[in-house]
Design a protein around this motif. Structure first.
Motif, mmCIF file in Angstrom:
data_model
loop_
_atom_site.group_PDB
_atom_site.id
_atom_site.type_symbol
_atom_site.label_atom_id
_atom_site.label_comp_id
_atom_site.label_asym_id
_atom_site.label_seq_id
_atom_site.Cartn_x
_atom_site.Cartn_y
_atom_site.Cartn_z
ATOM 1 N N ASN A 95 0.798 -1.232 0.000
ATOM 2 C CA ASN A 95 0.000 0.000 0.000
ATOM 3 C C ASN A 95 0.826 1.276 0.000
ATOM 4 N N GLU A 96 1.862 1.407 0.837
ATOM 5 C CA GLU A 96 2.601 2.664 0.881
ATOM 6 C C GLU A 96 4.000 2.433 1.435
ATOM 7 N N PHE A 97 4.883 3.407 1.115
ATOM 8 C CA PHE A 97 6.255 3.402 1.654
ATOM 9 C C PHE A 97 6.230 4.021 3.042
ATOM 10 N N PRO A 98 6.966 3.504 4.040
ATOM 11 C CA PRO A 98 7.870 2.347 3.992
ATOM 12 C C PRO A 98 7.265 1.115 4.654
ATOM 13 N N ASN A 99 6.045 0.746 4.280
ATOM 14 C CA ASN A 99 5.384 -0.416 4.880
ATOM 15 C C ASN A 99 5.887 -1.689 4.185
ATOM 16 N N PHE A 100 7.129 -2.105 4.566
ATOM 17 C CA PHE A 100 7.746 -3.272 3.941
ATOM 18 C C PHE A 100 7.173 -4.557 4.543
ATOM 19 N N ILE A 101 7.041 -5.564 3.712
ATOM 20 C CA ILE A 101 6.501 -6.861 4.156
ATOM 21 C C ILE A 101 7.615 -7.650 4.840
ATOM 22 N N PRO A 102 7.388 -8.113 6.072
ATOM 23 C CA PRO A 102 8.436 -8.867 6.769
ATOM 24 C C PRO A 102 8.477 -10.325 6.303
ATOM 25 N N ALA A 103 9.641 -10.938 6.439
ATOM 26 C CA ALA A 103 9.766 -12.380 6.187
ATOM 27 C C ALA A 103 9.379 -13.088 7.488
ATOM 28 N N ASP A 104 8.118 -13.494 7.588
ATOM 29 C CA ASP A 104 7.590 -14.008 8.859
ATOM 30 C C ASP A 104 7.264 -15.495 8.817
#
Length: 899
Positions: free
Chosen positions: A120-129
């Motif tokens: 959706n927006e910066f900096p909402n990075f997807i974590p490796a979970d």
């Protein structure tokens, strides 16, 4: 003078396009005498340094102004030369980093990329979970099981790393929509996988990726199919990283994805290769003209490196007197023109290494200036003397020796070796005189003379004697000698041909005399290591004499070896060992010790036979604990003590057996109404005897016949609660306990009596009386409750008291312990009316109150002390007088005085 030796060579360089830098520099510096001159090659062609060229030399460095990819990208080499020869540097590439090109989700760069994804927006990075994974190989985003929170717009964020410059770019956003959340479980399916063949250079880090779809989210496991797991593994589910990878890491690897619905696997190979690395290199060599020379170099690498040779920077092949064969270079009958700089070059597809050396071919007339024959040559009578003749010459000189005018030839007493050394044997006084070495080659001739002087021989007059002592004792080994008085005499000692260093002997060795002709050796606090053959050597500059003696040091035996455990049962094992050194005193007996994993302390064990004779090499260890991990060691002893223990045996576990000890600490009580709580002390690991350990409880109401039983699993359990509406308060139960494991049940404990849960007392004390004692104290007494009326163990009574006008809930409380029926209460207010009640209490709480009684505390005593005190003496009496005290209205009346 010497040829060029590189101190700095060019390195691979990456020049980012669009950089603010206007030049690039490739370094080159060589040590040489006379100083080196420099040239550069690009792609094998020499670069012309013209005045208006973009190329210029700064010392040995190549500086390229305004570099352009189309003209300047390529492979560069530095060439360093002087009058001694020429060498070429390793090759270094100049590369240009490309600009970013973004088309949808795909990016191109000549350098490394790293990937992240935005939601959706910066900096909402997807974590490796674990449920989501971003491949650093492809850049793809994987979601093992989608959830409602995954709904949204996604963008790939790619970052390029060029040296110290970082650039990033976003992709266009793409929307992920979910038709419906799927709660079904399904088996794993591996989607992100590493290549079937992964090539890596030794020393690098290797990263393998593996990620699977599935519900529940699959767990990822890694294994190496053709070898053990390396300690260099760094595993974090989807990634397997191997640091500093080596050839031992080569093989087939499997990733396994598993959940409750099934599993999926994938296999691939890691293939390790390596850049060339020198195993053997050439070194600077001086060789005589006309001689032969063999040079060799060897390199390791994978693929196997090819080896070639250069002379003064030019390829060298077999010709006339020169033979080139892989890593070997052979010269026949060297000539002066063979002098120069030589390089051995090893290369494979991963790199190239260079080894350089200078060959100097010499042609010299014999010259004794550096190594003349020694002017004065002392020698011992009846001894031997060696006189070298080592002129500098190329080619090697022919050597002749004379004594005076007599030409010497080989005989029984005279030897002239092939290298020109003169050796005289069994010397006598007649051998004194002048000895001259004559050396000659085709370049010229020379000679050098020395004078031989014959001295008296050195002799041992008192030799050391062999001795036999015990550890810790002291000893002196004697050694006296005679020698030529014109020379100094020194003594040295050696043990088993190794010289004794007195400064590092930790005080064990000392010289026993300061006299020149006495070299006695004293040994203090002897140890086993001091046993051996001692040699005393008396030495002058011309000869020496030696005598030896053997010292035997007796001590406790050395450690036995090879302890092996076999025939393992639940309480016994058979131990065998090999005999150690007896250290010169017969072994009398052996001791066996053991330790468990529960304790690091070694303990002596019981054995069969009880006393293990010194000639035995096996024994049975008895009275072991079943299902226990043990290590064993063996110690030997003799009349001088117990020796060092053997190395521990391999760890073993005795077999299981049914428990042999009943649990202890059986007790209980307390809890809620209608409950019977039984407590015990958990059985220690030492007494569990097997796996599947637990407890069996038997209990019944006292006075009844049948027993109820309950099984309580787990060794850590320490209580059991039995609930039944029929259980009355404080009912006595007979209880016993035993242990069990998967091999059977153990013995029962003695029967204990445990009471069910108590209830609060049901009856109240009666005939409660309260009496004021002082203005702040009162005594309370009562009649006790009957024991037959109690529903638990009477712990004591609780006195509650409160002021007239206050509520009973605000009462102060005093508790007694035991069966006492009175209490003394302090801390009251003077002249105050109190209400008092008494209750019985037990472990469940307090019972009902007694009828309350009242008491009023007295007024306080007068505050004013007596005044005007006086006294008179009359014989053996004293008369005292004072003014009386009159109480105020709020004070109690005066009833007397205390003197």
């Amino acid at each position: 003078n010497y040829g060029p030796v590189f101190e700095e060579q060019p390195v691979h360089t990456l020049f980012p396009e669009g950089s603010a830098e206007e030049k690039v520099t490739l370094a080159c510096r060589a040590r040489a005498s006379p100083p080196a001159t420099y040239r550069w090659k690009m792609n094998g062609t020499e670069i012309k340094m013209e005045p208006d060229s973009r190329y210029r030399l700064v010392a040995g460095d190549l500086v390229i102004s305004n570099p352009v990819k189309a003209k300047d990208a390529g492979s560069y080499q530095c060439v360093a030369s002087n009058s001694r020869g020429t060498v070429v540097s390793r090759e270094a590439s100049l590369r240009f980093g490309c600009k970013f090109v973004s088309t949808s989700f795909f990016f191109f760069s000549r350098t490394g990329l790293s990937y992240r994804w935005l939601l959706n927006e910066f900096p909402n990075f997807i974590p490796a979970d674990g449920r989501r994974f971003v491949s650093q190989t492809t850049g793809n985003l994987y979601i093992a099981k989608t959830e409602a929170s995954d709904l949204g717009n996604y963008s790939c964020f790619a970052t390029s790393h060029i040296d110290f410059i970082t650039k990033s770019v976003f992709s266009k956003f793409s929307r992920l929509s979910l038709a419906a959340e799927d709660a079904r479980h399904y088996a794993p399916s591996i989607k992100a996988r590493f290549p079937a063949d992964t090539y890596a250079l030794a020393g690098q880090m290797v990263t393998l990726e593996c990620f699977a779809f599935g519900n529940p989210v699959p767990r990822i496991k890694w294994r190496k199919l053709d070898g053990s797991q390396s300690s260099k593994w760094i595993g974090s589910e989807p990634l397997l990283q191997i640091q500093d990878v080596g050839f031992e890491d080569e093989g087939t690897y499997e990733c396994e994805a598993e959940n409750i619905k099934g599993r999926d696997t994938y296999q691939g190979r890691i293939i390790i290769q390596a850049q060339p690395e020198w195993l053997k290199v050439i070194t600077d060599t001086e060789a005589d003209i006309g001689s032969d020379l063999r040079w060799s170099c060897a390199a390791a690498g994978k693929p196997r490196p090819a080896v070639r040779w250069l002379r003064d920077g030019q390829p060298l092949t077999s010709q006339n007197r020169i033979e080139v064969s892989g890593g070997e270079l052979r010269f026949s009958k060297l000539v002066l023109e063979d002098s120069g700089m030589y390089q051995c070059v090893a290369e494979n597809k991963h790199g190239t290494v260079y080894a350089s050396a200078e060959l100097t071919v010499q042609a010299l007339a014999p010259d004794f200036r550096l190594n003349p024959v020694k002017r004065l040559i002392p020698a011992a009578r009846s001894g031997k003397v060696i006189i070298p003749c080592q002129p500098r010459a190329a080619p090697k000189a022919t050597v002749l020796w004379t004594k005076g005018t007599e030409l010497l030839i080989n005989s029984s007493r005279v030897t002239i070796t092939t290298d020109g050394t003169l050796i005289l044997q069994n010397i006598s006084k007649s051998d004194e005189g002048k000895y001259t070495c004559f050396a000659e080659n085709f370049m010229g001739k020379a000679n050098s003379t020395g004078i031989l002087s014959v001295r008296d021989a050195t002799k041992i007059t008192l030799a050391p004697s062999s001795a036999d002592i015990n550890v810790g004792e002291n000893l002196t080994l004697q050694c006296h000698a005679s020698h030529d008085p014109t020379m100094d005499l020194t003594f040295t000692w050696s043990l088993d041909d190794f010289p004794i260093d007195f400064d590092k002997s930790e005080g064990h060795y000392r010289r026993a005399s300061a006299k020149e002709t006495i070299g006695d050796l004293s040994i203090f606090n002897t140890q086993l290591k001091h046993s051996g053959r001692y040699t005393c050597t008396a030495q002058t500059v011309v000869d020496s004499a030696s005598e030896s003696a053997t010292l035997t040091v007796r001590g406790p035996p050395g450690p036995p070896g090879g302890v092996v455990v076999r025939d393992i049962s639940d309480t016994t094992v058979q131990l065998s060992w090999s005999r150690g050194f007896d250290n010169h005193s017969p072994i009398a007996r052996y001791i066996i010790e053991a330790r468990t994993l529960l304790s690091s302390k070694w303990k002596q064990m019981r054995t069969n036979p009880v006393n293990i004779e010194g000639n035995a090499e096996t024994a049975q260890v008895v009275n072991l604990i079943p299902w226990m991990d043990y290590e064993f060691r063996v110690l030997a002893s003799n009349i001088l003590g117990v020796g060092e223990p053997s190395l521990p045996s391999n760890k073993i576990r005795t077999k299981e057996a049914a428990p042999t000890v009943a649990p202890s600490g059986l007790s209980g009580g307390g809890g809620a109404p209608n409950e019977l709580i039984i407590n015990w002390t958990p059985t220690l690991r030492d007494y569990q005897n097997g796996d599947g350990f637990g407890y069996i409880l038997s209990f019944r109401k006292k006075g009844t016949q049948g027993w109820l039983t309950a099984r309580v699993p787990h060794a850590e359990s320490l209580h059991y609660v039995y609930r039944n509406e029929s259980i009355g308060p404080y009912t006595p139960f007979e209880v016993k306990i035993k242990a069990y494991n998967r091999k059977g049940e153990g013995p029962e404990s003695l029967t204990a009596v445990v009471y069910s849960a108590e209830e609060e007392p049901k009856v109240a004390p009666f005939r409660v009386t309260a009496k004021a004692v002082l203005s702040s104290e009162m005594d309370v007494s009562w009649e006790p409750v009957e024991q037959g009326d109690m529903t638990g163990v009477l712990l004591g009574y609780e006195i509650r008291y409160w002021k007239d006008g206050d509520k009973e809930e605000a009462a102060d409380r005093v508790r007694t312990a035991g069966l006492v029926t009175s209490a003394h209460v302090t801390g009251l207010n003077p002249n105050t009316r109190y209400h008092v009640s008494v209750r019985a209490y037990n472990g469940a709480g307090t019972g009902p109150p007694s009828p309350s009684t009242n008491v009023t505390t007295t007024k306080p005593p007068p505050k004013r002390p007596p005044g005007n005190i006086s006294w008179t003496f009359s014989g053996s009496t004293v008369s005292i007088k004072w003014d009386p005290v009159v109480a105020k209205s709020d004070e109690s009346a005066v009833t007397g005085y205390k003197v």
